[in-house]
Enzyme design. Structure first.
Site, PDB file in Angstrom:
ATOM      1  N   LYS A 219       0.992  -1.528  -0.226  1.00  0.00           N
ATOM      2  CA  LYS A 219       0.105  -0.051   0.028  1.00  0.00           C
ATOM      3  C   LYS A 219       1.438   1.303   0.079  1.00  0.00           C
ATOM      4  CE  LYS A 219       0.855   1.863   4.091  1.00  0.00           C
ATOM      5  NZ  LYS A 219       0.692   2.775   5.097  1.00  0.00           N
ATOM      6  N   THR A 276      -4.944   5.651   3.709  1.00  0.00           N
ATOM      7  CA  THR A 276      -2.390   6.252   3.199  1.00  0.00           C
ATOM      8  C   THR A 276      -3.121   7.088   2.271  1.00  0.00           C
ATOM      9  OG1 THR A 276      -1.890   4.039   4.297  1.00  0.00           O
ATOM     10  CG2 THR A 276      -0.291   5.404   2.870  1.00  0.00           C
TER      11      THR A 276
HETATM   12  O1  13P Z   1       1.292   2.813   7.242  1.00  0.00           O
HETATM   13  C1  13P Z   1       0.680   4.242   7.637  1.00  0.00           C
HETATM   14  C2  13P Z   1      -1.081   4.400   7.973  1.00  0.00           C
HETATM   15  O2  13P Z   1      -1.336   2.827   8.159  1.00  0.00           O
HETATM   16  C3  13P Z   1       1.276   5.149   6.893  1.00  0.00           C
HETATM   17  O3  13P Z   1       1.775   5.945   6.446  1.00  0.00           O
HETATM   18  P1  13P Z   1       3.290   6.456   5.778  1.00  0.00           P
HETATM   19  O4  13P Z   1       4.214   5.867   5.799  1.00  0.00           O
HETATM   20  O5  13P Z   1       3.404   7.457   4.396  1.00  0.00           O
HETATM   21  O6  13P Z   1       3.043   8.158   6.704  1.00  0.00           O
END
Ligand code: 13P
Ligand code: NAI
Length: 363
Positions: A219, A276
């Site tokens: 993701k 995300t």
């Molecule tokens: O894993 C995350 C939310 O579940 C955080 O995403 P980022 O690492 O892109 O900030």
């Protein structure tokens, strides 16, 4: 919304109190959280708020450790936000790990192996090691739980993963969230669920570690692609298309590696992908957005202070996919942009001019 400590403390179950691997049912758990960045700090606070375990954090920088210990604040990541006063911290790994029966790790994925090698002599026998990380190791293409099992020589029942839609800032602010605690040994997952369940954090158990980890790692790559699309000025159709086709390629990879596809329809898959890709708080999405809006890769890297795991992991995920004959066109486009000077416009063209296909293929 910020809830007071009194409000969160009562949120734990008493029916899930069986000790985990090697544990003593009557003993209060001692949890070491290794890494005091965004997610390490927020998750340590969740466990402290849950109230069933003693929590000690390890951090590299003495001034951050001192601030957490004395002022109950992590000024680098969450300035002004009150952490649970029961949280303590040290910059000595041996002190953090002494007597721990649960060790939670939140360092950048590509540094995990080197960190584990240093910590290994201090890891108590029987401790359960929990990965909060969402990356795939470069070179080996191993998931974080596999790196942990390999370096620390642990059986699967002593290795677990927490994943899900968990933007650290929201959780540090004690906003409601859910997550998945995955371990092949269900009683261990139940024990960990007990340790981190609070009034604002609701973890579900799952025995599918492969699915939980791949959902979290891929993701980040899809969020980079969504960010690029947003930066290029595209709207919700483009976002929804990338999220949905991103999920399709995540499922293809995960299932070919032995995951249960239901896991990818759950919190560690779709849930995290939606959170995300939709959130300006995401470092991966923000990284992509800056690139899509015309900044060069070097400029974006210079502006990015926190870990955007998808940048490096896109390469290991694509290598894993190629090894298993899995088609991942969005991931390939991200690798092109992050590592081979492909421009966002070229990446879009490459994606849109692929041969027409049925919606469901290759699963
Ligand atoms: O894993 C995350 C939310 O579940 C955080 O995403 P980022 O690492 O892109 O900030
Ligand atoms: N921030 C979030 O919202 C979430 C992050 N994650 C995952 O958690 C993991 C950690 O991410 P964050 O805490 O967000 O990153 P971060 O960038 O906020 O913090 C990383 C921490 O690791 C330390 N660090 C950096 N290099 C290191 C090294 N070589 N050895 C030891 N420590 C080192 C940093 O000083 C910092 O304290 C990542 O895999 C990320 O994908 C998962 C869910 C949510």
């Amino acid at each position: 919304m910020t809830m007071g400590h009194a409000a969160q403390a009562g949120g734990h179950d008493h029916d899930a109190g069986a000790a985990g691997h090697g544990g003593d049912p009557g003993r209060r758990s001692r949890v070491a959280v290794m890494g005091s960045g965004s997610w390490g700090t927020a998750f340590a606070n969740v466990v402290a708020d849950a109230g069933t375990a003693d929590v000690v954090m390890w951090g590299r920088r003495p001034e951050v450790v001192e601030s957490i210990r004395v002022r109950h604040e992590n000024p680098d990541y969450f300035p002004g936000l009150a952490l649970n006063p029961a949280l303590t911290a040290t910059s000595e790994p041996a002190v953090a790990l002494a007597g721990a029966d649960v060790i939670v790790i939140a360092v950048p994925s590509q540094s995990l192996r080197a960190n584990l090698a240093q910590w290994k002599p201090h890891v108590p026998p029987g401790a359960v090691v929990v990965s909060l990380m969402k990356g795939i190791e470069l070179g080996t293409c191993l998931r974080m739980s596999e790196v942990i099992a390999e370096v620390l020589e642990l059986p699967p029942e002593q290795v677990a993963v927490v994943s899900g839609p968990n933007l650290a800032r929201e959780i540090a602010e004690r906003q409601p969230a859910t997550a998945v605690v995955a371990c092949t040994h269900e009683p261990t997952a139940v024990h960990l669920q007990h340790i981190c369940k609070s009034a604002y954090f609701r973890p579900y158990t799952n025995t599918d570690v492969i699915g939980a980890e791949l959902g979290g790692a891929v993701k980040n790559v899809i969020a980079l692609a969504v960010g690029v699309a947003v930066g290029m000025g595209f709207g919700d159709n483009a976002k929804a298309s990338l999220i949905t086709r991103g999920l399709a390629e995540t499922v293809r990879l995960a299932v070919s590696l032995g995951a249960d596809e239901h896991t990818l329809a759950g919190l560690a898959g779709m849930g995290d992908l939606v959170a995300t890709c939709s959130s300006p708080l995401s470092r991966n999405r923000t990284f992509g957005e800056r690139l899509g809006s015309g900044m060069t890769l070097d400029e974006v890297i210079a502006e990015t202070r926190q870990t955007a795991e998808g940048v490096k992991s896109s390469e290991s995920i694509l290598a894993l996919a190629q090894r298993h004959g899995v088609d991942m066109p969005i991931t390939a486009a991200v690798v092109g942009m992050m590592h081979h000077d492909l421009s966002p416009a070229e990446a879009l063209l490459a994606f849109m001019s692929r041969t027409a296909k049925p919606e469901r293929y290759g699963v």
